[in-house]
Design a protein around this motif. Structure first.
Motif, PDB file in Angstrom:
ATOM      1  N   PRO A  87     -59.197 -13.990  17.888  1.00 57.69           N
ATOM      2  CA  PRO A  87     -58.566 -14.951  16.987  1.00 57.69           C
ATOM      3  C   PRO A  87     -57.117 -15.211  17.387  1.00 57.69           C
ATOM      4  CG  PRO A  87     -59.752 -13.262  15.755  1.00 57.69           C
ATOM      5  CD  PRO A  87     -59.701 -12.806  17.177  1.00 57.69           C
ATOM      6  N   ILE A  88     -56.688 -16.472  17.243  1.00 54.61           N
ATOM      7  CA  ILE A  88     -55.328 -16.869  17.596  1.00 54.61           C
ATOM      8  C   ILE A  88     -54.754 -17.659  16.420  1.00 54.61           C
ATOM      9  CG2 ILE A  88     -53.871 -18.096  19.238  1.00 54.61           C
ATOM     10  CD1 ILE A  88     -56.203 -17.837  21.267  1.00 54.61           C
ATOM     11  N   THR A  89     -53.597 -17.210  15.943  1.00 56.71           N
ATOM     12  CA  THR A  89     -52.926 -17.870  14.825  1.00 56.71           C
ATOM     13  C   THR A  89     -51.627 -18.491  15.311  1.00 56.71           C
ATOM     14  OG1 THR A  89     -53.838 -16.270  13.254  1.00 56.71           O
ATOM     15  CG2 THR A  89     -51.930 -17.534  12.525  1.00 56.71           C
ATOM     16  N   SER A  90     -51.329 -19.682  14.824  1.00 54.02           N
ATOM     17  CA  SER A  90     -50.069 -20.348  15.139  1.00 54.02           C
ATOM     18  C   SER A  90     -49.042 -20.020  14.074  1.00 54.02           C
ATOM     19  CB  SER A  90     -50.272 -21.862  15.213  1.00 54.02           C
ATOM     20  OG  SER A  90     -49.019 -22.526  15.241  1.00 54.02           O
ATOM     21  N   TYR A  91     -47.920 -19.439  14.470  1.00 53.41           N
ATOM     22  CA  TYR A  91     -46.857 -19.128  13.521  1.00 53.41           C
ATOM     23  C   TYR A  91     -46.282 -20.411  12.921  1.00 53.41           C
ATOM     24  CZ  TYR A  91     -42.279 -17.840  11.726  1.00 53.41           C
ATOM     25  OH  TYR A  91     -41.181 -17.695  10.921  1.00 53.41           O
ATOM     26  N   GLU A  92     -46.039 -21.420  13.736  1.00 55.89           N
ATOM     27  CA  GLU A  92     -45.420 -22.652  13.254  1.00 55.89           C
ATOM     28  C   GLU A  92     -46.380 -23.496  12.423  1.00 55.89           C
ATOM     29  OE1 GLU A  92     -42.971 -21.327  16.697  1.00 55.89           O
ATOM     30  OE2 GLU A  92     -45.134 -21.638  16.409  1.00 55.89           O
ATOM     31  N   ILE A 129     -53.031 -25.316  20.299  1.00 59.08           N
ATOM     32  CA  ILE A 129     -53.271 -23.933  20.704  1.00 59.08           C
ATOM     33  C   ILE A 129     -54.248 -23.879  21.867  1.00 59.08           C
ATOM     34  CG2 ILE A 129     -54.229 -21.695  20.003  1.00 59.08           C
ATOM     35  CD1 ILE A 129     -51.603 -22.215  18.704  1.00 59.08           C
ATOM     36  N   TRP A 130     -55.336 -24.644  21.760  1.00 59.63           N
ATOM     37  CA  TRP A 130     -56.434 -24.550  22.736  1.00 59.63           C
ATOM     38  C   TRP A 130     -56.787 -25.953  23.231  1.00 59.63           C
ATOM     39  CZ3 TRP A 130     -57.532 -20.150  24.873  1.00 59.63           C
ATOM     40  CH2 TRP A 130     -58.697 -20.019  25.627  1.00 59.63           C
ATOM     41  N   PRO A 131     -56.177 -26.412  24.317  1.00 59.88           N
ATOM     42  CA  PRO A 131     -56.361 -27.798  24.778  1.00 59.88           C
ATOM     43  C   PRO A 131     -57.784 -28.150  25.179  1.00 59.88           C
ATOM     44  CG  PRO A 131     -54.458 -26.759  25.826  1.00 59.88           C
ATOM     45  CD  PRO A 131     -55.198 -25.675  25.116  1.00 59.88           C
ATOM     46  N   GLU A 132     -58.616 -27.149  25.498  1.00 56.19           N
ATOM     47  CA  GLU A 132     -59.957 -27.438  26.009  1.00 56.19           C
ATOM     48  C   GLU A 132     -60.974 -27.782  24.926  1.00 56.19           C
ATOM     49  OE1 GLU A 132     -61.686 -24.571  28.583  1.00 56.19           O
ATOM     50  OE2 GLU A 132     -59.951 -24.422  29.897  1.00 56.19           O
ATOM     51  N   LEU A 133     -60.598 -27.729  23.670  1.00 57.84           N
ATOM     52  CA  LEU A 133     -61.600 -27.916  22.630  1.00 57.84           C
ATOM     53  C   LEU A 133     -62.216 -29.317  22.694  1.00 57.84           C
ATOM     54  CD1 LEU A 133     -60.384 -29.768  20.072  1.00 57.84           C
ATOM     55  CD2 LEU A 133     -59.119 -27.673  19.643  1.00 57.84           C
ATOM     56  N   ARG A 134     -63.479 -29.399  22.282  1.00 64.38           N
ATOM     57  CA  ARG A 134     -64.223 -30.664  22.248  1.00 64.38           C
ATOM     58  C   ARG A 134     -64.748 -30.883  20.825  1.00 64.38           C
ATOM     59  NH1 ARG A 134     -66.858 -28.313  26.726  1.00 64.38           N
ATOM     60  NH2 ARG A 134     -68.762 -28.172  25.468  1.00 64.38           N
ATOM     61  N   ASP A 135     -64.530 -32.066  20.324  1.00 67.63           N
ATOM     62  CA  ASP A 135     -64.978 -32.404  18.974  1.00 67.63           C
ATOM     63  C   ASP A 135     -66.357 -33.049  19.074  1.00 67.63           C
ATOM     64  OD1 ASP A 135     -65.195 -32.957  16.327  1.00 67.63           O
ATOM     65  OD2 ASP A 135     -63.450 -34.250  16.189  1.00 67.63           O
ATOM     66  N   ASP A 136     -67.386 -32.222  19.272  1.00 65.92           N
ATOM     67  CA  ASP A 136     -68.724 -32.759  19.532  1.00 65.92           C
ATOM     68  C   ASP A 136     -69.774 -32.256  18.541  1.00 65.92           C
ATOM     69  OD1 ASP A 136     -68.784 -30.137  20.325  1.00 65.92           O
ATOM     70  OD2 ASP A 136     -69.466 -30.514  22.373  1.00 65.92           O
ATOM     71  N   LYS A 137     -69.354 -31.679  17.432  1.00 66.63           N
ATOM     72  CA  LYS A 137     -70.306 -31.202  16.432  1.00 66.63           C
ATOM     73  C   LYS A 137     -70.727 -32.353  15.513  1.00 66.63           C
ATOM     74  CE  LYS A 137     -69.927 -26.723  17.416  1.00 66.63           C
ATOM     75  NZ  LYS A 137     -71.051 -25.889  17.873  1.00 66.63           N
ATOM     76  N   HIS A 138     -71.924 -32.241  14.939  1.00 66.18           N
ATOM     77  CA  HIS A 138     -72.359 -33.206  13.935  1.00 66.18           C
ATOM     78  C   HIS A 138     -71.479 -33.071  12.694  1.00 66.18           C
ATOM     79  CE1 HIS A 138     -75.858 -34.443  16.185  1.00 66.18           C
ATOM     80  NE2 HIS A 138     -76.237 -33.186  16.313  1.00 66.18           N
ATOM     81  N   ASP A 139     -71.222 -34.179  12.032  1.00 69.92           N
ATOM     82  CA  ASP A 139     -70.338 -34.167  10.879  1.00 69.92           C
ATOM     83  C   ASP A 139     -70.759 -33.142   9.839  1.00 69.92           C
ATOM     84  OD1 ASP A 139     -68.753 -36.079  11.970  1.00 69.92           O
ATOM     85  OD2 ASP A 139     -69.507 -37.750  10.758  1.00 69.92           O
ATOM     86  N   ALA A 140     -72.057 -32.989   9.619  1.00 70.67           N
ATOM     87  CA  ALA A 140     -72.547 -32.077   8.591  1.00 70.67           C
ATOM     88  C   ALA A 140     -72.296 -30.617   8.954  1.00 70.67           C
ATOM     89  CB  ALA A 140     -74.041 -32.299   8.359  1.00 70.67           C
ATOM     90  N   ASP A 141     -72.059 -30.339  10.232  1.00 74.13           N
ATOM     91  CA  ASP A 141     -71.922 -28.956  10.695  1.00 74.13           C
ATOM     92  C   ASP A 141     -70.482 -28.519  10.907  1.00 74.13           C
ATOM     93  OD1 ASP A 141     -74.702 -28.768  10.803  1.00 74.13           O
ATOM     94  OD2 ASP A 141     -74.758 -29.492  12.871  1.00 74.13           O
ATOM     95  N   THR A 163     -49.069 -16.721  17.835  1.00 76.20           N
ATOM     96  CA  THR A 163     -48.342 -17.440  18.877  1.00 76.20           C
ATOM     97  C   THR A 163     -47.090 -18.129  18.335  1.00 76.20           C
ATOM     98  OG1 THR A 163     -49.606 -19.488  18.569  1.00 76.20           O
ATOM     99  CG2 THR A 163     -50.484 -17.859  20.123  1.00 76.20           C
ATOM    100  N   PHE A 164     -46.121 -18.323  19.249  1.00 79.86           N
ATOM    101  CA  PHE A 164     -44.851 -18.966  18.914  1.00 79.86           C
ATOM    102  C   PHE A 164     -44.569 -20.051  19.949  1.00 79.86           C
ATOM    103  CE2 PHE A 164     -44.807 -14.766  17.176  1.00 79.86           C
ATOM    104  CZ  PHE A 164     -44.150 -14.867  15.960  1.00 79.86           C
TER     105      PHE A 164
END
Length: 447
Positions: A319-324, A366-378, A175-176
């Motif tokens: 998979p999505i890669t950010s060029y910048e 890149i992906w606004p819908e992401l949620r940071d809800d995983k346990h720290d160890a994971d 992506t650009f």
């Protein structure tokens, strides 16, 4: 040792052919090549697993040895991208103008730990030398030769291993965020010059293919003939199950020293002495010391990479890669994996998980819908990519050691090239002609 792991039947050169029905079946296909009766493969990551399967399927009795277990290290935490489009070596002259800015940012895409700077200088001098146009062109041709056979080899392997669902062929995106298409068009032309299939998508076409991207993204390159796996770790476990069905045995042990000066190869391990007719070193970033013990000085270093796991109600298709921003996100069975960054800090320093946290900060771009809800160890991980200055792996026989072979150093393409490099290595060990000449990948190029 897990319940799936098998203990090697004996610390001798004659393996127990009753280990499984597959072992007895394969042992009947004996070959006259003296190195092919019993082979030890050191390293049970994806490279070692593929190598063990390729050899066992051709009648070699294989003992797989690893100090950690099956599919640990980079085989567990990589981005899961079968990146066959990446035919260009990392040592590109276009990188030079970007280096000062990248190195001045402690959380940027490239970092050299201050305490490791002096040790990294020889590697970077070789890296710079590989930017010369003629050398870059030659290395590109050699890397492309491997990538062109990679996906077909994986298709064969997942079919044989009954895990086709773990190879997903939806392509990938680069992506650009610039309103100008000029950079994307130049990159597209560069890939097309190497016959990589890629199309340029402006925002409307991009939304139709992949809804949910951040509004700042203006266009993307769509690589149509690449793939990903929903779980690199589960892929390794599926390969291991198939290897066991074929008759491969496994020993969890640490290799201390290799003696290859006699008619047999001997390995001194923390559990005792192992003897075999041949040996394949597939120990990734940890291969350097084993090579030194055999008399080879290999300019192998590690690019420490990080990932950060998040969740999303709607997952991207590919998979999505950010060029910048120089990172990748990949849909996985257990969430969305944000991966990338390059850190030169060696094998001993503790992980700098601030770099993983930085991936989380970039993810929403890149992906606004992401949620940071995983346990720290994971959610945080760091692994050691085995990288050589010319971006080419070491595959093939050790000069002067007819019974020792190598398959390591695949940099960012370990998962991508694992199945094909294993096929090539098996042919070399058995005295057959590999589908691709292994001369460019010989360890002799460094001596």
């Amino acid at each position: 040792m897990t319940t799936q792991q098998q203990q090697a039947p004996a610390l001798t050169s004659e393996p127990d052919q009753s280990a499984s029905p597959g072992a007895a079946k394969d042992s009947a296909r004996d070959t006259s090549h003296s190195a092919s009766r019993h082979c030890i493969v050191v390293g049970a990551g994806v490279i070692g697993l593929c190598t063990a399967i390729a050899l066992q399927r051709q009648g070699v009795q294989v003992t797989l040895v690893d100090r950690l277990g099956i599919g640990e290290g980079c085989s567990k935490g990589n981005a899961g991208h079968f990146a066959t489009e990446q035919v260009f070596p990392l040592a590109q002259a276009s990188l030079l103008p970007q280096l000062p800015r990248m190195l001045l940012d402690p959380l940027g895409a490239l970092r050299i730990s201050p305490g490791y700077m002096f040790r990294a200088i020889p590697w970077f001098m070789r890296f710079l030398a590989n930017m010369r146009p003629a050398v870059f062109k030659r290395n590109t041709a050699s890397l492309r030769a491997l990538n062109e056979g990679a996906l077909a080899a994986w298709e064969r392997l997942v079919s044989q291993s009954n895990c086709r669902e773990l190879l997903i062929r939806h392509g990938s995106l680069l992506t650009f965020e610039s309103p100008s298409l000029s950079t994307a068009r130049a990159i597209q032309a560069m890939y097309q010059s190497q016959e990589v299939e890629v199309e340029l998508l402006e925002r409307d076409a991009l939304d139709a293919l992949q809804p949910g991207l951040h509004g700042n993204i203006t266009h993307a390159l769509h690589f149509t003939q690449v793939g990903h796996t929903s779980s690199p770790y589960q892929l390794s476990q599926a390969l291991y199950r198939h290897a066991c069905e074929l008759g491969v045995t496994f020993m969890q042990a640490e290799v201390i020293r290799i003696d290859a000066h006699n008619e047999k190869v001997q390995l001194v391990t923390d559990l005792g002495l192992l003897t075999a007719d041949s040996l394949v070193v597939c120990t990734g970033a940890f291969s350097k010391s084993l090579c030194q013990g055999l008399g080879y000085q290999v300019p192998l270093d590690t690019e420490r990479g990080y990932h950060y796991m998040v969740s999303s109600e709607h997952m991207p298709l590919m998979p999505i890669t950010s060029y910048e921003k120089k990172f990748i996100l990949t849909p996985m069975s257990d969430g969305l994996r944000l991966a990338g960054t390059v850190e030169f800090a060696g094998l001993a320093q503790a992980p700098n998980y601030v770099r993983a946290d930085r991936l989380r900060q970039l993810g929403e771009s890149i992906w606004p819908e992401l949620r940071d809800d995983k346990h720290d160890a994971d959610k945080r991980w760091m692994g050691f990519r085995p990288t050589l200055p010319d971006s080419l792996p070491v595959i093939g026989k050790a000069p002067g050691h007819d019974r020792v072979f190598f398959n390591f150093g695949h940099q960012h393409l370990g998962l991508t090239l694992a199945a094909f490099s294993a096929e090539l290595l098996a042919d070399e060990l058995l005295g057959n002609t590999p589908a691709v000449s292994l001369r460019p990948y010989s360890i002799a190029r460094f001596n």
